[in-house]
Write a protein that holds these residues in place. Structure first.
Motif, short mmCIF file in Angstrom:
data_model
loop_
_atom_site.label_atom_id
_atom_site.label_comp_id
_atom_site.label_asym_id
_atom_site.label_seq_id
_atom_site.Cartn_x
_atom_site.Cartn_y
_atom_site.Cartn_z
N LEU A 102 35.62 -30.60 -28.26
CA LEU A 102 34.82 -29.43 -27.90
C LEU A 102 34.33 -28.67 -29.13
CD1 LEU A 102 36.73 -27.83 -24.89
CD2 LEU A 102 34.32 -28.50 -24.94
N GLY A 103 35.26 -28.41 -30.03
CA GLY A 103 34.93 -27.61 -31.21
C GLY A 103 33.88 -28.30 -32.07
N PHE A 104 34.05 -29.60 -32.25
CA PHE A 104 33.10 -30.33 -33.10
C PHE A 104 31.73 -30.40 -32.42
CE2 PHE A 104 31.36 -34.29 -35.00
CZ PHE A 104 31.30 -33.86 -36.31
N ALA A 105 31.75 -30.62 -31.10
CA ALA A 105 30.48 -30.69 -30.37
C ALA A 105 29.72 -29.37 -30.47
CB ALA A 105 30.76 -31.03 -28.91
N VAL A 106 30.42 -28.29 -30.30
CA VAL A 106 29.74 -26.98 -30.38
C VAL A 106 29.28 -26.70 -31.82
CG1 VAL A 106 29.95 -24.50 -29.93
CG2 VAL A 106 31.07 -26.12 -28.43
N ALA A 107 30.09 -27.14 -32.79
CA ALA A 107 29.69 -26.95 -34.19
C ALA A 107 28.41 -27.72 -34.49
CB ALA A 107 30.82 -27.42 -35.11
N LEU A 108 28.31 -28.93 -33.95
CA LEU A 108 27.08 -29.72 -34.15
C LEU A 108 25.89 -29.02 -33.53
CD1 LEU A 108 28.16 -33.42 -33.47
CD2 LEU A 108 27.24 -32.50 -35.60
N ALA A 109 26.13 -28.46 -32.34
CA ALA A 109 25.04 -27.76 -31.67
C ALA A 109 24.63 -26.52 -32.46
CB ALA A 109 25.47 -27.37 -30.27
N LEU A 110 25.62 -25.83 -32.97
CA LEU A 110 25.34 -24.60 -33.73
C LEU A 110 24.60 -24.89 -35.04
CD1 LEU A 110 28.41 -22.19 -33.58
CD2 LEU A 110 26.09 -21.78 -32.80
N LEU A 111 24.83 -26.09 -35.57
CA LEU A 111 24.20 -26.46 -36.84
C LEU A 111 22.68 -26.42 -36.72
CD1 LEU A 111 25.41 -27.38 -39.56
CD2 LEU A 111 24.99 -29.74 -38.85
N ASN A 112 22.21 -26.71 -35.52
CA ASN A 112 20.75 -26.72 -35.31
C ASN A 112 20.20 -25.35 -34.96
OD1 ASN A 112 20.56 -29.53 -35.70
ND2 ASN A 112 21.37 -29.86 -33.64
N VAL A 113 21.10 -24.41 -34.78
CA VAL A 113 20.63 -23.05 -34.47
C VAL A 113 20.30 -22.35 -35.77
CG1 VAL A 113 21.29 -20.82 -33.49
CG2 VAL A 113 22.04 -22.92 -32.39
N GLU A 196 28.18 -27.84 -42.75
CA GLU A 196 27.20 -27.13 -43.59
C GLU A 196 27.28 -27.57 -45.04
OE1 GLU A 196 26.67 -22.92 -41.15
OE2 GLU A 196 28.28 -23.14 -42.60
N SER A 197 28.44 -28.12 -45.40
CA SER A 197 28.60 -28.52 -46.82
C SER A 197 28.08 -29.94 -47.10
CB SER A 197 30.08 -28.42 -47.21
OG SER A 197 30.79 -29.44 -46.54
N LEU A 198 27.64 -30.66 -46.06
CA LEU A 198 27.19 -32.04 -46.28
C LEU A 198 25.84 -32.04 -47.00
CD1 LEU A 198 28.10 -33.68 -42.84
CD2 LEU A 198 29.42 -33.62 -44.94
N PRO A 199 25.60 -33.02 -47.88
CA PRO A 199 24.33 -33.05 -48.64
C PRO A 199 23.14 -33.38 -47.73
CG PRO A 199 25.70 -34.96 -49.15
CD PRO A 199 26.51 -34.09 -48.29
N VAL A 200 22.13 -32.58 -47.79
CA VAL A 200 20.95 -32.74 -46.93
C VAL A 200 20.19 -34.00 -47.30
CG1 VAL A 200 18.86 -31.54 -46.13
CG2 VAL A 200 20.84 -30.24 -46.84
N GLU A 201 20.25 -34.38 -48.61
CA GLU A 201 19.45 -35.52 -49.09
C GLU A 201 19.76 -36.78 -48.32
OE1 GLU A 201 21.66 -33.89 -51.11
OE2 GLU A 201 20.23 -32.41 -51.89
N LEU A 202 21.02 -36.97 -48.00
CA LEU A 202 21.40 -38.20 -47.27
C LEU A 202 20.67 -38.29 -45.94
CD1 LEU A 202 25.27 -38.49 -47.77
CD2 LEU A 202 23.54 -40.10 -48.53
#
Lengths: 307, 535
Positions: A102-113, A196-202
């Motif tokens: 649940l937590g990871f799924a919501v975090a993924l969703a929030l990443l796009n917000v 949020e800390s993952l490199p965007v370039e990838l």
């Protein structure tokens, strides 16, 4: 500067040795209070509790008497202990597992917000800021069979009432629900920070190469955040292993022994009737069990990573 | 205990009552020559309080720390009376509180380490041997002997049952300020109603007992007035249920099984070994009696009535038991006395509708001495009023530098006048325990009771106290361990994890393990001391 340097550079040999000697003692003198603090508050209770494992210290008994391995034998022969052990494992696996999903799924969703993410972060953190006792009392009212709002809504929907805290399985499930409500935000926020800390370039490179959203998640995101998730789940699982307040308020370990998890077992079988030798034995058993489980967990994770 | 009146509202009301009592005291003083006359006039408060004001010892600078349960119940009266005591004597009394579930462990820690944290304990009577064995508490006998004629002590005003509970191995170690025995509470207005009497007769073929005299009758009535029995419409407050008890684990639920298991398993005093009353749970040689046919039958009926007459959910705690009687949704309970004062609280819908009686008995009991069932002669019922927890009791610790001052406080707080206020309060958690509580009804009327109702309530409790077959909660070293174990297996039977017989068989094994661990011979001697038998 020029006047001070020669003095420092050419000290008398005897004075240097003396000062070194004093410096050597001084550091121990300064360390002494902290060492004493650790000894008194850390090491002594630890050793004393170890002594209690091999001793009997009951109500009305002034001194600890040596009983050898009696406490350990009693513990290992107690079906209630093993029942608590398996219930604890089920509880931890269910709570930590579901919270991760649940937590990871919501975090993924929030990443796009993009707008209001900070505000949402604070809002999601709210349940875990509340004291577990208050949360437990609130859920106790919600779960009430006869007057609880959850059963009221179930009835409104034409469904049967559920004996949340009285059923052999539903009682444990109720504890998991409370844990989910309070601690999913922890996994969410920690996962969000990792994401949020993952490199965007990838991601940009993979998108250019035609990767789908699923490919991005499965081949880039998950491998990269896996170490973080393992640490997060490990922390959560350790915490879930030690659950006490929720059981104390919601079920008291019942019905029967349905929610008597290990920490609560230690409390009711040992501490409450003041059987301190047995309490210490259960406590050490919990520490050993937790250490073994988490070592196995880490080893399994390492193998997975190597594979 | 649940109540909508706060402790402070109670205090306010008490102040008014106190003023009225002062006035009546002045009136009495005019015509009465001495304390004896005052006592005879049924106003013990007046005499004792005046004596105190004149002879109050100087305890200036003394601080007494009383360890007890977190308030408002039990510790509330200490906090309330402390300023008055300070005014009289100069001594400061502080209540140091802990939650009920942690009281024993914390008190034991302090007792075993011999720390001087507390001067006085106000704790369970059942823990007496654990404190005595550690020599953590001092005998109260010398204080009592010295004050035997004292008006505050009013020794002759204390029922024998209370004196027995205060003593262990022939010595008095505690001073009870609360009488914890269990009685029956029932809706007398419903059982009196001809319409319901007719409906009951039509459904069961029996007359509606008012109130039930035996457990069999009690179960039948409870089931009839529940949704599956056809009589659930009796309640104006919603779905009615016939019975309520505490079933939540860790919430004193095993104590609620006492009124069910004792009648079937305790033999009448006249046929008991050495004529010893209340041999329960263990025989005098510490062999558990909980797996006997009698005990198991009582437990089976308890589980049966929970399933057939109680509201579903298995989540009722002690507060719910009281609440569901006073909110008018449940017909009967077997409980400690708190339901009585709660029934006259402002939000109660059952004021003056509650009947009070001894817990139901049985027409046959199991004699564990001969392993046979014994049928009572026609028309006789075997009753065994149970005393669960036995009562909140004062102890003086051996650590106190001021044992005399501690005794002064206990004597004063337990005096007829002061205690009569406390036992009449719905928020004190104390039940009547002195004979004069049944004659000095002013505080009860001030608390909103009808005089006849108050008298019926107090007399029922005092009858349970001095009943020839009264069963006291066993006072044994390690009592908390036995209680914890009995609670576990009783709860497993209630939850359906084990049958009553399986649960009690396993509990017997566990009990024997505890007895052997603590030393069987020592436990036998202690148990006999509890029963008042020769070792």
């Amino acid at each position: 500067m020029s006047t001070a340097q020669p003095a420092l550079a050419t000290p008398a040999p005897r004075a240097t040795a003396s000062r070194r000697g004093m410096d050597g003692y001084a550091k121990y003198i300064f360390l002494l209070p902290a060492m004493l603090y650790l000894l008194i508050l850390g090491l002594f209770p630890l050793l004393f509790s170890l002594r209690l494992v091999f001793g009997a210290w009951n109500a009305g008994q002034k001194n600890v008497t040596w009983v050898g391995l009696d406490n350990i034998q009693r513990l290992l022969a107690d079906s209630r202990f093993w029942g608590s052990f398996w219930k604890t494992l089920s509880y931890v696996a269910l709570a930590a597992g579901l919270e991760l999903i649940l937590g990871f799924a919501v975090a993924l969703a929030l990443l796009n917000v993009t707008r209001g993410r900070s505000w949402m972060r604070v809002a999601f953190a709210f349940p875990m800021l509340l004291p577990p006792i208050a949360v437990s009392f609130t859920w106790k009212m919600l779960f009430d069979f006869n007057r609880g709002p959850i059963n009221y809504f179930l009835e409104t929907l034409g469904l049967d009432r559920i004996a949340w805290l009285a059923g052999q399985n539903s009682a444990l499930l109720s504890l998991v629900i409370v844990d989910l409500w309070q601690w999913t935000p922890f996994i969410l926020l920690a996962s969000l920070a990792a994401l949020e800390s993952l490199p965007v370039e990838l991601y940009e490179a993979a998108t250019v190469d035609g990767a789908s959203r699923w490919n991005l998640l499965w081949d880039i995101t998950l491998p990269l955040v896996k170490p973080y998730l393992v640490a997060i789940v490990l922390l959560r699982a350790i915490d879930a292993f030690k659950v006490f307040d929720t059981i104390y308020i919601l079920t008291g370990g019942g019905p029967g022994t349905a929610t008597e998890l290990l920490t609560f077992y230690a409390y009711v079988a040992g501490f409450r009737p003041f059987n301190m030798g047995f309490t210490a034995t259960v406590s050490w058993a919990i520490v050993i069990i937790m250490s073994i489980i988490f070592l196995l967990f880490l080893r399994a994770f390492r193998r997975l990573e190597e594979a | 205990m649940a109540s909508d009146k706060t402790f402070w509202q109670y205090i306010e009301r008490r102040e008014l009552a106190r003023e009225r009592l002062k006035a009546s005291r002045r009136t009495l003083l005019k015509g009465a020559a001495g304390a004896g006359a005052l006592l005879a006039a049924g106003a013990p408060l007046g005499s004792s309080r005046i004596a105190r004001a004149q002879d109050a010892p100087n305890l200036e600078g003394v601080t007494l720390r009383v360890f007890t349960q977190t308030g408002p119940f039990i510790s509330g009266p200490i906090k309330f009376h402390a300023p008055e005591f300070q005014e009289l004597t100069g001594a400061t009394v502080e209540a140091i509180e802990a939650p009920n579930a942690d009281l024993f462990a914390r008190a034991q820690q302090v007792a075993q380490t011999g720390s001087g944290d507390f001067d006085i304990l106000l704790l369970a009577n059942t823990w007496m041997p654990d404190f005595v064995n550690l020599e953590y508490v001092v005998p109260l006998q010398p204080f009592i002997d010295a004050d035997i004629e004292n008006e505050l002590l009013a020794w002759d005003d204390i029922p024998d049952g209370i004196k027995r509970k205060n003593s262990w191995a022939g010595t008095t170690y505690t001073f009870i300020v609360d009488n914890d025995n269990q009685t029956m509470f029932y809706r007398k207005d419903i059982l009196d109603d001809p319409q319901w009497q007719e409906a009951y007769n039509a459904a069961t073929g029996n007359d509606l007992p008012n109130p039930p005299q035996t457990l069999t009758e009690f179960v039948e009535v409870a089931k009839f007035f529940a949704p599956n029995g056809g009589g659930a419409e009796w309640s104006d407050a919603g779905t009615g249920y016939g019975f309520i008890t505490c079933v939540l684990r860790g919430a004193q639920s095993y104590w609620y099984s006492y009124p069910w298991t004792a009648p079937y398993s305790v033999v009448p005093t006249d046929v008991a070994p050495d004529g010893t009353p209340g041999i329960y749970i263990f025989d005098p040689d510490m062999n558990p009696l909980i797996a006997t046919e009698g005990y198991v039958r009582g437990l089976t009926e308890f589980v049966d009535v929970i399933q057939g007459a109680m509201k579903p959910g298995l989540d009722a705690d002690r507060a719910t038991v009281i609440e569901d009687i006073i909110n008018g949704t449940t017909l009967m309970s077997l409980d400690w006395g708190d339901t009585g004062p709660a029934s006259v609280a402002e939000r109660s819908v059952v004021k003056n509708k509650i009947g009070f009686a001894l817990t139901p008995g049985v027409t046959e009991y199991f004699d564990w001495q001969t392993s046979t069932w014994v049928t009572m002669p026609d028309g006789e019922i075997h009753q065994t009023p149970t005393h669960a927890y036995n009562g909140w009791s004062y102890y003086i610790t051996n650590q106190t530098p001021n044992p005399e001052a501690a005794w002064e406080w206990i004597k004063w707080h337990a005096s007829p006048g002061i205690s009569s206020f406390d036992v009449a309060s719905p928020d004190s958690g104390y039940q009547p325990w002195r004979n004069s509580h049944a004659t000095n009804l002013e505080p009860w009327i001030s608390a909103g009771w009808d005089e006849a109702e108050a008298r019926a309530y107090i007399e029922t409790i005092l009858a349970a106290t001095d009943h020839p077959n009264a069963v006291f909660d066993p006072r044994l070293p390690g009592a908390a361990r036995y209680q914890e174990t009995l609670e576990l297996y009783t709860n497993q039977a209630i939850a359906g994890e084990l049958t009553p017989q399986q649960a009690m068989d396993e509990c017997t094994t566990a009990f024997n393990g505890i007895t052997d661990e603590l030393g069987r011979d020592a436990q036998i001697a202690a148990y006999r001391a509890h029963l008042g038998m020769a070792s």
